[in-house]
Design an enzyme around this catalytic site. Structure first.
Site, PDB file in Angstrom:
ATOM      1  N   SER A 140      34.928  29.118 -13.180  1.00 51.98           N
ATOM      2  CA  SER A 140      34.252  29.871 -12.300  1.00 51.98           C
ATOM      3  C   SER A 140      32.785  29.205 -11.924  1.00 51.98           C
ATOM      4  O   SER A 140      32.317  28.427 -12.703  1.00 51.98           O
ATOM      5  CB  SER A 140      33.797  31.217 -13.012  1.00 51.98           C
ATOM      6  OG  SER A 140      32.885  31.803 -12.193  1.00 51.98           O
TER       7      SER A 140
ATOM      8  N   TYR B 273      32.530  30.497  -5.285  1.00 49.54           N
ATOM      9  CA  TYR B 273      31.935  31.643  -4.563  1.00 49.54           C
ATOM     10  C   TYR B 273      30.825  30.958  -3.907  1.00 49.54           C
ATOM     11  O   TYR B 273      30.534  29.712  -4.119  1.00 49.54           O
ATOM     12  CB  TYR B 273      31.096  32.297  -5.722  1.00 49.54           C
ATOM     13  CG  TYR B 273      32.030  33.309  -6.397  1.00 49.54           C
ATOM     14  CD1 TYR B 273      32.831  34.399  -6.011  1.00 49.54           C
ATOM     15  CD2 TYR B 273      31.688  33.554  -7.745  1.00 49.54           C
ATOM     16  CE1 TYR B 273      33.542  35.254  -6.696  1.00 49.54           C
ATOM     17  CE2 TYR B 273      32.349  34.557  -8.630  1.00 49.54           C
ATOM     18  CZ  TYR B 273      33.059  35.348  -7.876  1.00 49.54           C
ATOM     19  OH  TYR B 273      33.929  36.560  -8.883  1.00 49.54           O
TER      20      TYR B 273
ATOM     21  N   THR C 298      37.968  32.546  -3.659  1.00 49.59           N
ATOM     22  CA  THR C 298      37.714  34.033  -4.058  1.00 49.59           C
ATOM     23  C   THR C 298      37.310  34.708  -2.989  1.00 49.59           C
ATOM     24  O   THR C 298      36.351  34.574  -2.595  1.00 49.59           O
ATOM     25  CB  THR C 298      37.130  34.497  -5.552  1.00 49.59           C
ATOM     26  OG1 THR C 298      37.573  33.692  -6.542  1.00 49.59           O
ATOM     27  CG2 THR C 298      37.265  36.026  -5.650  1.00 49.59           C
TER      28      THR C 298
ATOM     29  N   ARG D  51      30.271  48.201 -11.677  1.00 50.41           N
ATOM     30  CA  ARG D  51      30.752  48.216 -12.907  1.00 50.41           C
ATOM     31  C   ARG D  51      29.827  49.253 -13.546  1.00 50.41           C
ATOM     32  O   ARG D  51      28.792  48.800 -13.883  1.00 50.41           O
ATOM     33  CB  ARG D  51      30.604  46.887 -13.636  1.00 50.41           C
ATOM     34  CG  ARG D  51      31.078  45.715 -12.597  1.00 50.41           C
ATOM     35  CD  ARG D  51      32.249  44.879 -12.967  1.00 50.41           C
ATOM     36  NE  ARG D  51      32.806  44.128 -11.634  1.00 50.41           N
ATOM     37  CZ  ARG D  51      32.469  43.026 -11.612  1.00 50.41           C
ATOM     38  NH1 ARG D  51      31.563  42.335 -12.276  1.00 50.41           N
ATOM     39  NH2 ARG D  51      33.114  42.302 -10.506  1.00 50.41           N
TER      40      ARG D  51
ATOM     41  N   LYS E 188      42.241  33.321  -3.563  1.00 54.34           N
ATOM     42  CA  LYS E 188      42.267  34.364  -4.719  1.00 54.34           C
ATOM     43  C   LYS E 188      41.845  35.750  -4.294  1.00 54.34           C
ATOM     44  O   LYS E 188      40.726  36.047  -3.587  1.00 54.34           O
ATOM     45  CB  LYS E 188      41.592  33.899  -5.876  1.00 54.34           C
ATOM     46  CG  LYS E 188      41.695  34.980  -7.181  1.00 54.34           C
ATOM     47  CD  LYS E 188      40.920  34.184  -8.293  1.00 54.34           C
ATOM     48  CE  LYS E 188      40.913  35.038  -9.568  1.00 54.34           C
ATOM     49  NZ  LYS E 188      39.991  35.994  -9.542  1.00 54.34           N
TER      50      LYS E 188
ATOM     51  N   HIS F  13      41.087  40.773  -9.006  1.00 50.02           N
ATOM     52  CA  HIS F  13      39.867  40.681  -9.657  1.00 50.02           C
ATOM     53  C   HIS F  13      39.647  41.511 -11.067  1.00 50.02           C
ATOM     54  O   HIS F  13      38.383  41.744 -11.619  1.00 50.02           O
ATOM     55  CB  HIS F  13      38.551  40.907  -9.020  1.00 50.02           C
ATOM     56  CG  HIS F  13      37.130  40.148  -8.966  1.00 50.02           C
ATOM     57  ND1 HIS F  13      37.112  38.939  -8.207  1.00 50.02           N
ATOM     58  CD2 HIS F  13      36.520  39.582 -10.235  1.00 50.02           C
ATOM     59  CE1 HIS F  13      35.893  38.425  -8.700  1.00 50.02           C
ATOM     60  NE2 HIS F  13      35.627  38.665 -10.015  1.00 50.02           N
TER      61      HIS F  13
HETATM   62  C1  LIG Z   1      34.404  39.170 -17.576  1.00 44.82           C
HETATM   63  C2  LIG Z   1      35.319  38.498 -16.313  1.00 44.82           C
HETATM   64  C3  LIG Z   1      34.385  37.873 -15.599  1.00 44.82           C
HETATM   65  C4  LIG Z   1      35.195  37.383 -14.327  1.00 44.82           C
HETATM   66  N1  LIG Z   1      34.480  36.196 -13.371  1.00 44.82           N
HETATM   67  C5  LIG Z   1      35.337  35.987 -12.339  1.00 44.82           C
HETATM   68  C6  LIG Z   1      34.849  35.052 -11.629  1.00 44.82           C
HETATM   69  O1  LIG Z   1      33.507  34.408 -11.703  1.00 44.82           O
HETATM   70  N2  LIG Z   1      35.341  34.383 -10.506  1.00 44.82           N
HETATM   71  C7  LIG Z   1      36.720  35.136 -10.146  1.00 44.82           C
HETATM   72  O2  LIG Z   1      37.149  34.746  -9.170  1.00 44.82           O
HETATM   73  N3  LIG Z   1      37.104  36.080 -10.924  1.00 44.82           N
HETATM   74  C8  LIG Z   1      36.547  36.554 -11.992  1.00 44.82           C
HETATM   75  N4  LIG Z   1      37.163  37.404 -12.750  1.00 44.82           N
HETATM   76  C9  LIG Z   1      38.608  37.931 -12.548  1.00 44.82           C
HETATM   77  C10 LIG Z   1      39.810  36.914 -13.229  1.00 44.82           C
HETATM   78  O3  LIG Z   1      39.648  35.792 -12.722  1.00 44.82           O
HETATM   79  C11 LIG Z   1      40.878  37.522 -12.974  1.00 44.82           C
HETATM   80  O4  LIG Z   1      41.424  37.818 -11.788  1.00 44.82           O
HETATM   81  C12 LIG Z   1      41.148  38.883 -13.808  1.00 44.82           C
HETATM   82  O5  LIG Z   1      40.574  38.791 -15.120  1.00 44.82           O
HETATM   83  C13 LIG Z   1      42.567  39.112 -14.232  1.00 44.82           C
HETATM   84  O6  LIG Z   1      42.882  40.360 -14.996  1.00 44.82           O
HETATM   85  P1  LIG Z   1      43.085  40.522 -16.370  1.00 44.82           P
HETATM   86  O7  LIG Z   1      41.734  40.389 -16.922  1.00 44.82           O
HETATM   87  O8  LIG Z   1      43.599  41.866 -16.730  1.00 44.82           O
HETATM   88  O9  LIG Z   1      44.047  39.495 -16.707  1.00 44.82           O
HETATM   89  C14 LIG Z   1      36.573  37.866 -13.998  1.00 44.82           C
HETATM   90  C15 LIG Z   1      37.248  38.663 -14.900  1.00 44.82           C
HETATM   91  C16 LIG Z   1      36.507  39.047 -16.118  1.00 44.82           C
HETATM   92  C17 LIG Z   1      37.241  39.907 -16.985  1.00 44.82           C
END
Ligand SMILES: Cc1cc2nc3c(=O)[nH]c(=O)nc-3n(C[C@H](O)[C@H](O)[C@H](O)COP(=O)(O)O)c2cc1C
Length: 400
Positions: free
Chosen positions: A111, A134, A160, A169, A257, A281
């Site tokens: 990320s 981002y 993304t 949240r 994404k 996400h």
């Molecule tokens: C704590 C957390 C932080 C995340 N931060 C980002 C991020 O910085 N950039 C991004 O594109 N997606 C982010 N995501 C989304 C993840 O890339 C991913 O799409 C998502 O976690 C998939 O679902 P799952 O947690 O059920 O596997 C984040 C998800 C979580 C749980």
């Protein structure tokens, strides 16, 4: 820490251990979703609607789990999704997770909002790594980040698209995350949750705390401070027009994404992206959108054969991975499944999460009577008939 069975059998067991080691605000940051968390629940539940159709009496002595994404070989069709601020969960967590991804023969996606320098993360893994972009800090900061990612040897850029503002949240708000970060008197009532997790606190402080994002640097300025990021996230809308300059600056394989509909998949394909990640996400942005497994078939149909389609959201077992591959994903990404591992025990937790998914995959393939993940297709799962209706509707739309 002992992560062997019977202590840790499933990803949910890692979740339980993470809950015990992490302060509530940090655990909820991983675990929570947006608003009423409807999509958060649906992302997982929808996998139960797809039923396996095994081929009995087929011997599968060896299971081939290998596949390739954008020409890169994968030993396991499961990538580690970008998870911002992972360094809150464990010291140098982005490097730790990247190392485990490489050891498992898969790809780590870093990320932009990482606590570790992107160069250090790249060096930490023997495998390939992708960089997730981002536009925090604006175009200048993004261009600087892209140039650094290219120089460091990241193999693909993931843009993304689903974060024009941060989602609401509710758990983060209730846990006083903003107040704690601001560091004033308003944060005091929220501090006990950190003091009751002394092991985490010592680790966190020894790692230097998380004060800034070393990959978000407006040229000529210091790396962006943690506190400034929420405001910066309010200005991170990436439009389809932005993909032009991003692609020119990057000059390598590009994925988008956050795609959930056939219309957006066609738009991405028309712009000649190399890959699409079907994602909501992890249900952290717009609550009430489709669970991703449900959106996957329509995106696969609309994207066409040239574009690699990956998906993430709700994957907590190898059986879930198999269902996504049957419905057309080239590979999947997991976010929380490995983030719980990081929170529970750092690298050992990530390795255990990947072991669980790998063992599940092998067992499921053998029970299905399918010897290679590349052979998985729609004939191995039944989905409710309205999933197909929707797909046909969108196909008609594509052909019109
Ligand atoms: C704590 C957390 C932080 C995340 N931060 C980002 C991020 O910085 N950039 C991004 O594109 N997606 C982010 N995501 C989304 C993840 O890339 C991913 O799409 C998502 O976690 C998939 O679902 P799952 O947690 O059920 O596997 C984040 C998800 C979580 C749980």
């Amino acid at each position: 820490m002992n992560l062997a069975p019977p202590r840790v059998v499933t990803i949910d067991d890692l979740r339980g251990l993470a809950r015990r080691r992490l302060p509530r605000a940090v655990f909820d940051y991983i675990d929570g979703g947006a608003e009423r968390e409807v999509t958060l629940r649906e992302n997982c539940r929808v996998f139960d609607e797809a039923a396996f159709r095994p081929r009995q009496g087929v011997a599968v002595p060896q299971c081939d789990l290998t596949t390739s994404v954008l020409g890169a070989p994968l030993a396991l069709p499961v990538l580690l999704a970008p998870v911002g601020s992972s360094r809150l969960f464990y010291p140098r967590a982005e490097e730790v997770a990247a190392r485990e991804a490489g050891a498992a023969g898969t790809i780590y996606v870093l990320s932009t909002l990482s606590g570790c320098r992107l160069e250090d993360v790249r060096h930490a893994t023997t495998g390939a790594a992708w960089y997730q972009l981002y536009l925090v800090g604006g175009r200048e900061a993004a261009l600087a980040g892209i140039a650094r990612a290219r120089a460091a040897g990241y193999a693909a850029l993931v843009v993304t698209l689903d974060t024009p503002v941060a989602g609401l949240r509710v758990r983060d708000v209730r846990n006083g995350v903003k107040e704690v970060l601001a560091g004033g008197l308003a944060g005091l009532p929220y501090l006990p949750q950190f003091l009751t997790r002394p092991r985490w606190l010592i680790d966190f402080l020894r790692d230097g705390g998380l004060m800034h994002f070393p990959n978000v640097v407006v040229p000529g300025r210091e790396p962006m401070a943690y506190l400034d990021v929420e405001a910066a996230l309010q200005q991170t809308t990436v439009t389809w027009d932005d993909l032009g300059w991003i692609r020119d600056a990057w000059g390598g394989p590009l994925l988008v994404k956050g795609i959930l509909t056939a219309a957006d998949a066609r738009r991405a394909a028309a712009l000649a992206v190399d890959g699409i990640i079907v994602s909501n996400h992890g249900a952290r942005q717009l609550d009430g959108v489709s669970p991703t497994l449900r959106a996957l078939p329509e995106v696969v149909a609309a994207a066409g054969p040239r574009v690699a389609v990956l998906m993430d959201g709700g994957i907590r077992s190898g059986g879930d991975v198999v269902k996504a591959l049957c419905l057309g994903a080239t590979a999947v990404l997991v976010g929380r499944a490995y983030a719980y591992g990081l929170g529970a025990a750092g690298g050992a937790g990530v390795a255990r999460a990947l072991d669980i998914l790998r063992a599940d995959l092998v067992r499921t393939m053998k029970l299905l009577g399918c010897a290679a993940v590349r052979d998985l297709d729609r004939s191995y799962v039944d989905v409710p008939s309205d999933w197909d209706l929707r797909r046909q509707h969108n196909l008609a739309d594509v052909l019109a």
